[in-house]
Design a protein around this motif. Structure first.
Motif, short mmCIF file in Angstrom:
data_model
loop_
_atom_site.label_atom_id
_atom_site.label_comp_id
_atom_site.label_asym_id
_atom_site.label_seq_id
_atom_site.Cartn_x
_atom_site.Cartn_y
_atom_site.Cartn_z
N ASP A 18 50.35 13.14 11.81
CA ASP A 18 50.16 13.17 13.25
C ASP A 18 49.32 11.98 13.67
O ASP A 18 48.77 11.25 12.83
N LEU A 19 49.21 11.76 14.97
CA LEU A 19 48.38 10.69 15.50
C LEU A 19 47.13 11.28 16.10
O LEU A 19 47.19 12.30 16.78
N ASP A 20 45.99 10.65 15.85
CA ASP A 20 44.78 11.12 16.52
C ASP A 20 44.71 10.49 17.89
O ASP A 20 45.60 9.75 18.31
N LYS A 21 43.63 10.74 18.63
CA LYS A 21 43.55 10.27 20.02
C LYS A 21 43.46 8.75 20.12
O LYS A 21 43.68 8.19 21.19
N ASN A 22 43.15 8.07 19.01
CA ASN A 22 43.11 6.62 19.02
C ASN A 22 44.44 6.02 18.56
O ASN A 22 44.56 4.81 18.38
N GLY A 23 45.44 6.90 18.35
CA GLY A 23 46.74 6.42 17.94
C GLY A 23 46.83 6.10 16.46
O GLY A 23 47.77 5.45 16.02
N SER A 79 35.07 17.89 24.42
CA SER A 79 34.41 16.71 24.96
C SER A 79 35.20 15.44 24.69
O SER A 79 34.96 14.40 25.30
N ASP A 80 36.16 15.49 23.71
CA ASP A 80 36.98 14.32 23.42
C ASP A 80 38.15 14.17 24.39
O ASP A 80 38.74 13.10 24.48
N ILE A 133 45.80 2.66 30.30
CA ILE A 133 45.18 3.38 31.40
C ILE A 133 44.10 4.29 30.85
O ILE A 133 44.27 4.92 29.80
N VAL A 134 42.98 4.34 31.56
CA VAL A 134 41.88 5.21 31.15
C VAL A 134 42.38 6.65 31.01
O VAL A 134 43.11 7.14 31.87
N SER A 135 42.03 7.30 29.93
CA SER A 135 42.37 8.69 29.60
C SER A 135 43.73 8.85 28.94
O SER A 135 44.16 9.96 28.65
N GLU A 178 38.51 -0.54 25.57
CA GLU A 178 37.43 0.32 25.11
C GLU A 178 37.97 1.72 24.80
O GLU A 178 39.03 2.11 25.28
N LYS A 179 37.23 2.45 24.01
CA LYS A 179 37.56 3.86 23.78
C LYS A 179 36.99 4.64 24.96
O LYS A 179 35.90 5.21 24.89
N LYS A 180 37.72 4.64 26.02
CA LYS A 180 37.23 5.15 27.30
C LYS A 180 38.13 6.28 27.76
O LYS A 180 39.30 6.08 28.06
#
Length: 214
Positions: free
Chosen positions: A2-7, A22-23, A47-49, A155-157
């Motif tokens: 799978d991919l995490d939130k950072n790809g 919170s992530d 895009i942010v989020s 950024e990790k935003k």
């Protein structure tokens, strides 16, 4: 995989490795924003989020969906939004996902190109790709030379800051202002025309009343 939130690739998600509340962009966020470009493009600008979800992920025979995608699939009150630079990749991904039973799927019209034109600041993180920027033109309609672009990685935003929201609001006001001015000018012109017409009618009535009856 799978991919995490950072790809990035990770093992199968378990309760211990699942993203914490919170992530996520916002608690009980009503949308899941998926960037279907490749990881490199996502890392340059997104895009942010937004989560990285390359279109190639859909070609996997095992685990083609992340936990986030499965959580949002046809969930009441939730939508999934796909985007890329100009809809070409996103439309392919949207077609595939719709064929696989996704009913709450949307595509960001125009992709990053429209975002770059309408919201050059506040909406994205990183450096917007040159191909997404509006073509600069000099007076007379001729294209002027484009200066080299200094690229900053995204950024990790995950959330919009108050400064981001202020910039977005200002740009929205700028987009709406010409329409408001036009509407205001139209109303002023109409009011002026009506006043002139009433004035002419009044002058005509006075002129007729001063004439002797025949």
């Amino acid at each position: 995989m799978d991919l995490d939130k950072n790809g990035q690739k990770s093992g199968n998600l378990t309760p211990e490795t699942s993203p914490r509340l919170s992530d996520l962009p916002y608690p009980d966020c009503p949308y899941l924003l998926l960037d279907v470009r490749n990881h490199e493009d996502y890392d340059q600008c997104h895009i942010v989020s937004a989560f990285s979800y390359p279109v190639a992920t859909l070609s996997r025979t095992m685990n083609p969906y992340t936990k986030e995608v499965l959580d949002y699939k046809n969930a009441p009150g939730k939508i999934i939004i796909l985007y890329d630079e100009d809809e070409r990749i996103a439309s392919q991904a949207a077609t595939t996902m719709c064929e696989r039973g996704f009913e709450n799927l949307f595509m960001l019209s125009g992709g990053l190109k429209v975002i770059a034109q309408k919201f050059p600041e506040g909406m994205t993180t990183g450096t917007i790709p040159v191909q997404c920027l509006p073509s600069p033109t000099a007076t007379g309609g001729r294209k002027r030379q484009v200066l080299p672009q200094v690229s900053h990685p995204a950024e990790k935003k995950w959330r919009f800051t108050s400064d981001d929201l202020s910039k977005i609001q200002q740009q929205m006001e700028n987009l709406l202002l010409p329409m408001d001015n036009s509407s205001r000018l139209s109303r002023m012109s109409m009011s002026s025309a009506q006043s002139s017409a009433r004035s002419r009618q009044s002058d005509s009535a006075r002129s007729q009343s001063s004439r002797p009856w025949k």
